[in-house]
Design an enzyme around this catalytic site. Structure first.
Site, PDB file in Angstrom:
ATOM      1  N   ARG A 155      42.660  10.163 -30.862  1.00  0.00           N
ATOM      2  CA  ARG A 155      42.554   9.316 -32.230  1.00  0.00           C
ATOM      3  C   ARG A 155      41.024   9.396 -32.377  1.00  0.00           C
ATOM      4  O   ARG A 155      40.735   9.259 -33.574  1.00  0.00           O
ATOM      5  CB  ARG A 155      42.826   7.947 -31.613  1.00  0.00           C
ATOM      6  CG  ARG A 155      44.192   7.768 -31.669  1.00  0.00           C
ATOM      7  CD  ARG A 155      45.240   8.704 -30.981  1.00  0.00           C
ATOM      8  NE  ARG A 155      46.516   8.226 -30.746  1.00  0.00           N
ATOM      9  CZ  ARG A 155      47.147   7.411 -29.933  1.00  0.00           C
ATOM     10  NH1 ARG A 155      46.455   7.084 -28.921  1.00  0.00           N
ATOM     11  NH2 ARG A 155      48.450   7.111 -30.135  1.00  0.00           N
ATOM     12  N   ASP A 184      47.788  14.246 -29.267  1.00  0.00           N
ATOM     13  CA  ASP A 184      48.410  12.880 -29.752  1.00  0.00           C
ATOM     14  C   ASP A 184      48.848  13.277 -31.103  1.00  0.00           C
ATOM     15  O   ASP A 184      48.357  14.316 -31.587  1.00  0.00           O
ATOM     16  CB  ASP A 184      47.718  11.542 -29.557  1.00  0.00           C
ATOM     17  CG  ASP A 184      48.732  10.595 -29.373  1.00  0.00           C
ATOM     18  OD1 ASP A 184      49.521  10.242 -29.971  1.00  0.00           O
ATOM     19  OD2 ASP A 184      48.443  10.014 -28.341  1.00  0.00           O
ATOM     20  N   HIS A 257      54.512  11.443 -29.807  1.00  0.00           N
ATOM     21  CA  HIS A 257      52.971  11.623 -30.007  1.00  0.00           C
ATOM     22  C   HIS A 257      52.653  13.319 -30.394  1.00  0.00           C
ATOM     23  O   HIS A 257      51.915  13.538 -29.793  1.00  0.00           O
ATOM     24  CB  HIS A 257      52.564  11.039 -28.923  1.00  0.00           C
ATOM     25  CG  HIS A 257      52.341   9.366 -28.679  1.00  0.00           C
ATOM     26  ND1 HIS A 257      51.794   8.553 -29.887  1.00  0.00           N
ATOM     27  CD2 HIS A 257      52.915   8.696 -27.835  1.00  0.00           C
ATOM     28  CE1 HIS A 257      51.996   7.353 -29.418  1.00  0.00           C
ATOM     29  NE2 HIS A 257      52.610   7.286 -28.398  1.00  0.00           N
ATOM     30  N   ASP A 319      55.585   8.777 -23.143  1.00  0.00           N
ATOM     31  CA  ASP A 319      56.009   7.546 -23.935  1.00  0.00           C
ATOM     32  C   ASP A 319      56.232   7.225 -25.215  1.00  0.00           C
ATOM     33  O   ASP A 319      56.079   8.453 -25.762  1.00  0.00           O
ATOM     34  CB  ASP A 319      54.622   6.673 -23.766  1.00  0.00           C
ATOM     35  CG  ASP A 319      53.546   7.571 -24.396  1.00  0.00           C
ATOM     36  OD1 ASP A 319      53.445   8.512 -24.305  1.00  0.00           O
ATOM     37  OD2 ASP A 319      52.688   6.634 -24.826  1.00  0.00           O
ATOM     38  N   GLU A 320      56.768   6.168 -25.730  1.00  0.00           N
ATOM     39  CA  GLU A 320      56.908   5.811 -27.089  1.00  0.00           C
ATOM     40  C   GLU A 320      57.711   6.993 -28.004  1.00  0.00           C
ATOM     41  O   GLU A 320      56.922   7.486 -28.949  1.00  0.00           O
ATOM     42  CB  GLU A 320      55.570   5.499 -27.628  1.00  0.00           C
ATOM     43  CG  GLU A 320      54.997   4.234 -27.001  1.00  0.00           C
ATOM     44  CD  GLU A 320      53.573   3.930 -27.354  1.00  0.00           C
ATOM     45  OE1 GLU A 320      53.535   2.511 -27.608  1.00  0.00           O
ATOM     46  OE2 GLU A 320      52.707   4.818 -27.837  1.00  0.00           O
ATOM     47  N   TRP A 386      52.484   1.607 -17.372  1.00  0.00           N
ATOM     48  CA  TRP A 386      51.548   0.861 -18.064  1.00  0.00           C
ATOM     49  C   TRP A 386      52.228  -0.326 -18.869  1.00  0.00           C
ATOM     50  O   TRP A 386      51.414  -1.359 -19.370  1.00  0.00           O
ATOM     51  CB  TRP A 386      51.289   2.041 -19.460  1.00  0.00           C
ATOM     52  CG  TRP A 386      52.097   2.447 -20.293  1.00  0.00           C
ATOM     53  CD1 TRP A 386      53.152   3.307 -20.143  1.00  0.00           C
ATOM     54  CD2 TRP A 386      52.214   1.928 -21.823  1.00  0.00           C
ATOM     55  NE1 TRP A 386      54.150   3.283 -21.315  1.00  0.00           N
ATOM     56  CE2 TRP A 386      53.674   2.408 -22.272  1.00  0.00           C
ATOM     57  CE3 TRP A 386      51.564   1.125 -22.493  1.00  0.00           C
ATOM     58  CZ2 TRP A 386      54.009   2.150 -23.576  1.00  0.00           C
ATOM     59  CZ3 TRP A 386      51.929   0.680 -23.913  1.00  0.00           C
ATOM     60  CH2 TRP A 386      53.172   1.313 -24.424  1.00  0.00           C
ATOM     61  N   PHE A 412      41.377  -0.942 -21.516  1.00  0.00           N
ATOM     62  CA  PHE A 412      40.091  -1.315 -21.879  1.00  0.00           C
ATOM     63  C   PHE A 412      39.958  -1.163 -23.334  1.00  0.00           C
ATOM     64  O   PHE A 412      38.702  -1.428 -24.048  1.00  0.00           O
ATOM     65  CB  PHE A 412      39.052  -0.425 -21.247  1.00  0.00           C
ATOM     66  CG  PHE A 412      38.889  -0.725 -19.793  1.00  0.00           C
ATOM     67  CD1 PHE A 412      39.626  -1.734 -19.129  1.00  0.00           C
ATOM     68  CD2 PHE A 412      38.037   0.019 -18.786  1.00  0.00           C
ATOM     69  CE1 PHE A 412      39.497  -2.127 -17.597  1.00  0.00           C
ATOM     70  CE2 PHE A 412      37.745  -0.234 -17.798  1.00  0.00           C
ATOM     71  CZ  PHE A 412      38.512  -1.373 -16.845  1.00  0.00           C
ATOM     72  N   ASP A 413      40.889  -1.078 -24.375  1.00  0.00           N
ATOM     73  CA  ASP A 413      40.789  -1.019 -25.614  1.00  0.00           C
ATOM     74  C   ASP A 413      41.133  -2.481 -26.073  1.00  0.00           C
ATOM     75  O   ASP A 413      41.015  -2.719 -27.147  1.00  0.00           O
ATOM     76  CB  ASP A 413      41.625   0.078 -26.396  1.00  0.00           C
ATOM     77  CG  ASP A 413      43.400  -0.006 -25.751  1.00  0.00           C
ATOM     78  OD1 ASP A 413      43.633  -0.756 -24.900  1.00  0.00           O
ATOM     79  OD2 ASP A 413      44.266   0.409 -26.545  1.00  0.00           O
ATOM     80  N   TRP A 461      42.053   3.834 -25.055  1.00  0.00           N
ATOM     81  CA  TRP A 461      42.656   4.692 -26.133  1.00  0.00           C
ATOM     82  C   TRP A 461      41.541   4.398 -27.223  1.00  0.00           C
ATOM     83  O   TRP A 461      40.987   3.184 -27.436  1.00  0.00           O
ATOM     84  CB  TRP A 461      44.060   3.857 -26.384  1.00  0.00           C
ATOM     85  CG  TRP A 461      45.031   3.837 -25.356  1.00  0.00           C
ATOM     86  CD1 TRP A 461      45.504   3.006 -24.452  1.00  0.00           C
ATOM     87  CD2 TRP A 461      45.825   5.094 -24.922  1.00  0.00           C
ATOM     88  NE1 TRP A 461      46.246   3.497 -23.629  1.00  0.00           N
ATOM     89  CE2 TRP A 461      46.510   4.776 -23.954  1.00  0.00           C
ATOM     90  CE3 TRP A 461      45.902   6.340 -25.581  1.00  0.00           C
ATOM     91  CZ2 TRP A 461      47.591   5.755 -23.347  1.00  0.00           C
ATOM     92  CZ3 TRP A 461      46.862   7.335 -24.996  1.00  0.00           C
ATOM     93  CH2 TRP A 461      47.765   6.871 -23.877  1.00  0.00           C
ATOM     94  N   THR A 462      41.621   5.467 -28.330  1.00  0.00           N
ATOM     95  CA  THR A 462      40.293   5.049 -29.281  1.00  0.00           C
ATOM     96  C   THR A 462      40.694   5.094 -30.462  1.00  0.00           C
ATOM     97  O   THR A 462      39.892   5.303 -31.446  1.00  0.00           O
ATOM     98  CB  THR A 462      39.591   6.411 -28.838  1.00  0.00           C
ATOM     99  OG1 THR A 462      40.353   7.567 -28.932  1.00  0.00           O
ATOM    100  CG2 THR A 462      38.873   6.423 -27.383  1.00  0.00           C
ATOM    101  N   GLU A 463      41.904   4.270 -30.729  1.00  0.00           N
ATOM    102  CA  GLU A 463      42.174   4.126 -32.282  1.00  0.00           C
ATOM    103  C   GLU A 463      40.932   3.406 -32.981  1.00  0.00           C
ATOM    104  O   GLU A 463      40.434   3.692 -34.229  1.00  0.00           O
ATOM    105  CB  GLU A 463      43.435   3.211 -32.343  1.00  0.00           C
ATOM    106  CG  GLU A 463      44.767   4.031 -32.284  1.00  0.00           C
ATOM    107  CD  GLU A 463      44.913   3.830 -30.885  1.00  0.00           C
ATOM    108  OE1 GLU A 463      44.359   3.615 -29.837  1.00  0.00           O
ATOM    109  OE2 GLU A 463      46.414   3.890 -30.539  1.00  0.00           O
TER     110      GLU A 463
HETATM  111  C1  ACM Z   1      50.722   4.288 -23.809  1.00  0.00           C
HETATM  112  O1  ACM Z   1      49.868   3.022 -24.056  1.00  0.00           O
HETATM  113  N1  ACM Z   1      51.256   4.234 -25.079  1.00  0.00           N
HETATM  114  C2  ACM Z   1      51.039   4.999 -22.583  1.00  0.00           C
END
Ligand code: ACM
Ligand code: ZN
Length: 747
Positions: A155, A184, A257, A319-320, A386, A412-413, A461-463
């Site tokens: 990200r 990603d 992703h 995931d997702e 998660w 931690f985001d 995660w760094t969005e």
């Molecule tokens: C995740 O936070 N989508 C693993």
């Protein structure tokens, strides 16, 4: 101090048993045993070593630590001397340090010696420019084998130098797993020689979303963003981590992703249609097609990845991954048919199992996010849990290894503080104290199944994290709290931890120029309902801390300034007229840190709410939340909204006396990505009247819903109804929607 009507100061002398005791260990994570003994060992000339006792690399690292933390060097043949002894048949990672006339270190392995050296650095103190160590005995070993931190470099890209600094900080706190999220949707970050377009195309995007994902209208920073690590750089980072006894686990996301990879090689998607690398966050429907060609492509990618990472694990994501395209795609349906699979979930399981089998031929095992449980877990997979603890519990019961990384404690985001001063984050609220409460072993597991839990990990995660400075802000000091949970056999209580942290470690981080968050040093601002309005109290960890308070009224020229001591409170009296905006600021006389509150003083300010249906405990952070004059912010910041997971929500409020109510405003959060939706219907009953006393909301399509009344009332009952399940086509479909409310404003 003047005494205006709206403000009454009550003095409450609180007492606080803040820890004065200095026999706890200054080392974090806290060792198993720390016993002080009389005397101090001074180090006027540094430390002496017998270099023949050290391996070449251990000596390099030791000298590096000594010069970084203490500007000291090692010498031969002076005192005190460090004497080393390698122990046989003790658990890996265990060490002891005895400090008297010399320093005796026993250790089980090279990693244990490294941990001993990190602990020794934290024991060296400075007093009037003299370096010394309090005589003591330390015995130590880790509780969990997996002590991880993750970093998303897709990200936002972080340079090799920044990644190394991340590793240096991890090493201080004895983390041993670095989960490197290398691919990603928004960028592919690892050079793959067989597929050069992954980095010539997949590593770059043309624009990046500004503001929060949920903020409309959307705007973009129209600047090319990207970068990648060459294979030489990857090797350099892996070696750098290895010297700090950290294993690097690469994550190559599949089947979801994967938009960056598919931008480079659209032939491996279901549609084959070329699309660019997205500059926006979220979950995308385009994923790798489950056909043979895509699996072959991924296997070739993994051929190169496995050569670069010597560790036992490869993280394959999982995931997702929406099944929309798979359900439409003829090739995917053919794979389902040929392999006699039930549906697209089983297809994902098939996909992951193919990859698992392939990696097994290279002596590698897979880790996947907890979605890999859906459709059947592949035989040897380790699960990273998660979406809470449940996935991890289920996997343990199936006798699979698990790493706990629940969003509630390990993301931690999320926001770490409640004030308006926090930088934009994805949402959620995970304070330092919340991280400290994390226990990777849930109560639901018996001892035998709990053995499958390898440990825990925090994810970054760094969005919304575009610079390394901000990354440090989000990671520290929360990572230190996490290290306690993952290392300590028995961790001290939070107050003790906090006092060790603030007495030495934050200064150490200052010396290293780490931009850690000071949020945990802010006093808590507690609001409570009161007869006359809203009560505001500051609660500091330091009994002596005082605050300069300033109240600014929207329609008054003069501000009100006063001093507030710890645990004193004041009351904002409920407005008797129109709604009025008030800004309250506090500045600590000790730290100079500032917090602000924006209060909308309305007719229900500080009125207690009686809940006839209970809110979800996870999203019920304060009993005064619905009437504290502060609307939950958009985007969502985790703590300010009250959250319900029931289809009917009922609550009542009772005003001190009957008043004429023109209308009532209720604010709701809409955050579909988090399964938070607007309700279907709002009904307000005027309990002070027998007839014509029901009021319904008009259309519910905005986040502030106005219900017109035009009646006198003292008591109101609210009934809010939601969709039973989230409709098809929307995130979370088939699950119950969440309803988040804040605030109730009476006009
Ligand atoms: C995740 O936070 N989508 C693993
Ligand atoms: Zn397909």
């Amino acid at each position: 101090m003047s005494k205006p009507l709206a403000l009454l100061i009550y003095i409450l002398i609180g007492f606080h048993c803040f820890l004065q005791n200095n026999t706890y260990s200054p080392i974090l994570p806290s060792p198993v045993v720390y016993k002080q003994t009389p005397g101090k060992l001074y180090l006027p000339q540094g430390l002496s070593i017998k270099s023949s006792q050290f391996s070449k690399e251990a000596l390099i690292q030791f000298k590096l630590l000594l010069s970084t933390f203490h500007s000291l060097d090692t010498k031969e043949a002076i005192r005190p001397l460090i004497r080393l002894r390698e122990l046989k048949n003790v658990p890996n990672g265990s060490y002891s340090i005895a400090i008297s006339d010399d320093i005796f270190i026993s250790y089980a392995s090279e990693s244990a010696l490294y941990y001993a050296m990190q602990s020794l650095m934290q024991l060296i103190q400075t007093e009037n420019d003299f370096k010394y160590i309090q005589n003591a005995f330390v015995q130590d070993y880790p509780k969990f084998e997996w002590r991880g931190l993750h970093l998303d470099v897709s990200r936002h890209f972080f340079s090799v130098e920044e990644v190394k600094r991340y590793l240096d900080l991890m090493a201080i706190y004895k983390f041993n797993k670095f989960h490197w999220h290398l691919t990603d949707d928004q960028g592919w970050r690892i050079e793959i020689k067989a597929f050069p377009k992954l980095t010539t195309i997949g590593a770059w995007r043309d624009s990046t979303l500004l503001n929060h994902y949920t903020t409309t209208p959307r705007s973009f920073k129209k600047e090319r963003h990207g970068g990648f690590y060459t294979q030489e750089e990857i090797k350099e980072v892996v070696a750098y981590a290895g010297k700090r006894h950290i294993t690097v686990i690469p994550e190559i996301e599949m089947p979801g992703h994967s938009r960056a990879a598919l931008a480079a090689y659209p032939e491996f998607s279901c549609t084959g249609i070329a699309q660019g690398v997205p500059g926006i966050w979220g979950v995308f429907e385009d994923v790798y097609c489950a056909k043979e060609e895509s699996l072959t492509f991924l296997k070739k990618v993994l051929d190169e990845v496995t050569e670069l990472f010597p560790g036992e694990y490869i993280h394959i994501g999982g995931d997702e991954a929406p099944k929309t395209q798979w359900n439409k795609c003829e090739q995917c349906q053919e794979v389902i048919k040929v392999n006699k699979l039930k549906d697209a979930h089983e297809l994902q399981s098939y996909f992951i199992t193919q990859i698992e089998k392939y990696l097994a031929t290279k002596n590698k095992r897979i880790i996947g996010w907890d979605e890999i449980l859906e459709g059947g877990l592949s035989p040897d997979a380790t699960v990273m849990s998660w979406r809470g603890f449940d996935g991890g519990i289920e996997a343990c019961k199936k006798e699979h290894y698990v790493i706990m990384s629940p969003g509630s404690h390990c993301y931690f985001d999320h926001y770490q503080g409640k004030t308006n001063n926090e930088p934009l984050a994805i949402g959620g609220f995970t304070s330092l104290e919340k991280v400290y409460q994390f226990n990777p072993i849930p109560k639901e597991l018996d001892a035998a199944h709990a053995n499958y839990i390898l440990g825990g990990q925090a994810n970054l995660w760094t969005e919304y994290i575009s610079t390394f400075k901000q990354l440090e802000y989000m990671a520290y000091p929360r990572a230190i709290a996490l290290s306690q949970t993952l290392w300590c056999t028995e961790k001290p209580d939070y107050e003790t931890f906090y006092s060790i942290l603030s007495n030495g470690h934050l200064k150490q981080l200052d010396l290293l120029h780490v931009n850690y968050s000071k949020t945990s040093q802010l006093a808590n601002i507690n609001t409570k309902t009161e007869k006359k309005g809203l009560r505001i109290e500051l609660e500091s960890k330091d009994q002596e801390e005082e605050f300069k308070a300033r109240i600014q009224y929207q329609n008054k020229l003069e501000d009100l300034d006063f001093i507030l001591k710890n645990k004193q409170h004041f009351i904002i009296e409920r407005t008797k007229n129109e709604t009025q905006k008030i800004k309250v600021s506090f500045t600590s006389s000790k730290t100079g840190l500032n917090s602000d509150l924006l209060i909308e003083n309305h007719k229900a300010l500080g009125i207690p709410v009686r809940y006839l249906t209970q809110p979800n405990q996870q999203y019920n952070h304060s009993p005064s939340i619905l009437t504290d004059g502060q609307r939950g912010s958009q985007p969502w910041r985790g703590h300010e909204w009250i959250g319900f997971d029931t289809n009917i929500i009922v609550f009542e409020i009772e005003l001190p006396k009957k008043i004429k109510i023109k209308h009532v405003d209720l604010s709701f959060l809409k955050s579909n990505g988090s399964w938070i939706y607007l309700p279907n219907e709002i009904k307000i009953e005027n309990c002070s009247k027998r007839r014509n006393n029901i009021f319904l909301s008009q259309k519910i399509d905005t986040e502030i819903i106005k219900v017109k009344m035009g009646q006198r009332s003292k008591k109101l009952r609210f009934q809010i109804q939601t969709n039973k399940l989230i409709p098809i086509g929307l995130p979370g479909n088939g699950h119950k929607p969440w309803t988040f409310i804040d605030e109730i404003v009476i006009h």
